[in-house]
Design a protein around this motif. Structure first.
Motif, mmCIF file in Angstrom:
data_model
loop_
_atom_site.group_PDB
_atom_site.id
_atom_site.type_symbol
_atom_site.label_atom_id
_atom_site.label_comp_id
_atom_site.label_asym_id
_atom_site.label_seq_id
_atom_site.Cartn_x
_atom_site.Cartn_y
_atom_site.Cartn_z
ATOM 1 N N UNK A 100 -20.432 5.490 0.840
ATOM 2 C CA UNK A 100 -19.926 5.782 2.179
ATOM 3 C C UNK A 100 -18.464 5.345 2.274
ATOM 4 N N UNK A 101 -17.703 6.069 3.104
ATOM 5 C CA UNK A 101 -16.262 5.881 3.143
ATOM 6 C C UNK A 101 -15.797 4.482 3.460
ATOM 7 N N UNK A 102 -16.530 3.766 4.319
ATOM 8 C CA UNK A 102 -16.097 2.420 4.686
ATOM 9 C C UNK A 102 -16.282 1.417 3.553
ATOM 10 N N UNK A 103 -16.878 1.854 2.452
ATOM 11 C CA UNK A 103 -17.062 0.992 1.280
ATOM 12 C C UNK A 103 -16.146 1.379 0.127
ATOM 13 N N UNK A 104 -15.702 2.635 0.079
ATOM 14 C CA UNK A 104 -14.940 3.106 -1.080
ATOM 15 C C UNK A 104 -13.490 3.446 -0.798
ATOM 16 N N UNK A 105 -13.128 3.736 0.445
ATOM 17 C CA UNK A 105 -11.777 4.249 0.720
ATOM 18 C C UNK A 105 -10.687 3.223 0.473
ATOM 19 N N UNK A 106 -11.030 1.937 0.469
ATOM 20 C CA UNK A 106 -10.040 0.924 0.154
ATOM 21 C C UNK A 106 -9.610 0.920 -1.301
ATOM 22 N N UNK A 107 -10.347 1.666 -2.123
ATOM 23 C CA UNK A 107 -9.987 1.729 -3.542
ATOM 24 C C UNK A 107 -8.785 2.642 -3.786
ATOM 25 N N UNK A 108 -8.666 3.692 -2.956
ATOM 26 C CA UNK A 108 -7.574 4.646 -3.151
ATOM 27 C C UNK A 108 -7.012 5.043 -1.785
ATOM 28 N N UNK A 109 -5.707 4.901 -1.610
ATOM 29 C CA UNK A 109 -5.077 5.220 -0.335
ATOM 30 C C UNK A 109 -5.003 6.728 -0.128
ATOM 31 N N UNK A 110 -4.657 7.136 1.080
ATOM 32 C CA UNK A 110 -4.581 8.564 1.400
ATOM 33 C C UNK A 110 -3.599 9.300 0.501
ATOM 34 N N UNK A 111 -2.538 8.625 0.091
ATOM 35 C CA UNK A 111 -1.533 9.286 -0.752
ATOM 36 C C UNK A 111 -1.924 9.325 -2.222
ATOM 37 N N UNK A 112 -3.130 8.846 -2.527
ATOM 38 C CA UNK A 112 -3.627 8.899 -3.903
ATOM 39 C C UNK A 112 -3.421 7.640 -4.710
ATOM 40 N N UNK A 113 -2.728 6.660 -4.143
ATOM 41 C CA UNK A 113 -2.453 5.423 -4.882
ATOM 42 C C UNK A 113 -3.732 4.648 -5.165
ATOM 43 N N UNK A 114 -3.927 4.281 -6.438
ATOM 44 C CA UNK A 114 -5.049 3.417 -6.814
ATOM 45 C C UNK A 114 -4.644 1.977 -6.525
ATOM 46 N N UNK A 115 -5.411 1.281 -5.709
ATOM 47 C CA UNK A 115 -5.020 -0.038 -5.208
ATOM 48 C C UNK A 115 -5.225 -1.134 -6.247
ATOM 49 N N UNK A 116 -6.201 -0.972 -7.146
ATOM 50 C CA UNK A 116 -6.535 -2.025 -8.119
ATOM 51 C C UNK A 116 -6.314 -1.468 -9.527
ATOM 52 N N UNK A 117 -5.077 -1.469 -9.992
ATOM 53 C CA UNK A 117 -4.729 -0.733 -11.218
ATOM 54 C C UNK A 117 -5.351 -1.272 -12.489
ATOM 55 N N UNK A 118 -5.774 -2.535 -12.500
ATOM 56 C CA UNK A 118 -6.293 -3.138 -13.734
ATOM 57 C C UNK A 118 -7.798 -3.363 -13.703
ATOM 58 N N UNK A 119 -8.470 -2.821 -12.708
ATOM 59 C CA UNK A 119 -9.883 -3.127 -12.511
ATOM 60 C C UNK A 119 -10.806 -2.127 -13.205
#
Length: 328
Positions: A150-169
């Motif tokens: 569900x979105x409230x669990x996964x959307x923090x991984x990738x921002x709207x602009x496509x940026x991956x927030x945790x690059x080394x995970x």
């Protein structure tokens, strides 16, 4: 000794006088006036505690407001309002909070879910500020484990602009959840109201699909962290048993939404439960287990810091919050 009785009216009048004094900042009462320029927001939302040798940090991601009407599929609105009133909550809408977990074991930093990122309600999206306030940096995250998609669990991984927030995970997901949401035929056949959820999953995971590690329920996926199938909320919804030394805790994910409704009334089905009867059966089974074992629990949607215990109460259960402590 002469007995002194204070009437309810006198007590209320006294309280009113104190409030008035605070407002006027009358000298001698030790009640400071409202500080000028004070922020209307709370202090950073993180809370640390121990499970054995593992340090757990709860990270708050704000909340989203949901109207009560239609929220519980198999209960009358009047009964839902009554449950809210009994919990001293508003009877028109529910503030659904979001709390992820950070697990520190040795030099490893593991996230359980990632919050809303920049795709949630305007009152959410506080996760990164709270994560950094707790002393963490996204580049240092070793592993991200998802409970479901569900979105409230996964959307923090990738921002709207496509940026991956945790690059080394390293990214770990339930195999059953991946099989459901990444199935092209299922996405094509989905009702219109579900197509956005499928698209959201693809947006987050497609760029890294070849690197995602799928895990099966019933196995220890990381040291001290065992995945347990908890279907109903979604097909591959997963909870996690965390164990270290004598410490143990069940990370309940979305087994329930707000405890005032779904812990007290485990047979109720939230609008977000994809299979209501199965979700209710899973919920009752897990709540019964953790209450019998007196096992600490952490919830995604319980009031922050979303950690406590479960006690049996008639045909339902009650969440008993942990006592807040300055010591970890």
């Amino acid at each position: 000794m002469q007995e002194v009785y204070i009437s309810r009216r006198a007590a209320l009048a006294g309280a009113g006088a104190l409030i008035a004094a605070a407002t006027l900042n009358l000298p001698g009462l030790g009640l400071p006036a409202q500080a000028q320029g004070q922020s209307p927001n709370q202090a950073p939302g993180f809370y640390r505690y121990k499970v054995g040798d593992i340090t757990v940090t709860a990270i708050n991601d704000g909340f989203g407001k949901r109207p009560l009407e239609g929220f519980v599929r198999n209960a009358e609105l009047a009964d839902v309002k009554k449950a809210m009133a009994q919990a001293f909550l508003p009877q028109d809408a529910l503030n659904i909070t979001f709390t992820t977990l950070v697990l520190q074991h040795g030099d490893k930093l593991t996230l359980i879910d990632t919050g809303n990122g920049d795709s949630g309600a305007p009152t959410s999206g506080t996760w990164m500020a709270n994560f950094r306030a707790a002393g963490f940096e996204p580049k240092n995250v070793s592993t991200v484990v998802f409970s479901h998609f569900h979105g409230d669990h996964i959307n923090g991984f990738r921002l709207k602009n496509g940026t991956a927030v945790f690059p080394n995970a390293e990214v770990m997901v339930p195999a059953a959840e991946w099989a459901y949401w990444m199935d092209d035929a299922r996405m094509s056949a989905a009702p219109e109201g579900m197509k956005g959820a499928f698209a959201g999953v693809r947006r987050v995971f497609s760029p890294i699909a070849k690197d995602v590690k799928q895990f099966e329920a019933g196995k220890e996926i990381l040291p001290g962290l065992t995945a347990i199938a908890a279907p109903g909320h979604t097909p591959g919804h997963t909870v996690f048993a965390l164990a270290s030394g004598s410490g143990k805790m069940m990370i309940m994910s979305d087994t329930t939404n707000h405890p005032a409704l779904f812990v007290r009334n485990p047979d109720w089905s939230a609008v977000f439960d994809m299979d209501g009867p199965q979700a209710a059966a899973t919920r009752r089974k897990l709540l019964d287990m953790v209450s019998t074992d007196r096992m600490q629990v952490a919830f995604y949607h319980a009031p922050f810091p979303a950690v406590g215990f479960i006690a049996k109460d008639g045909n339902g259960f009650e969440m008993v919050p942990v006592q807040w402590s300055t010591a970890i």
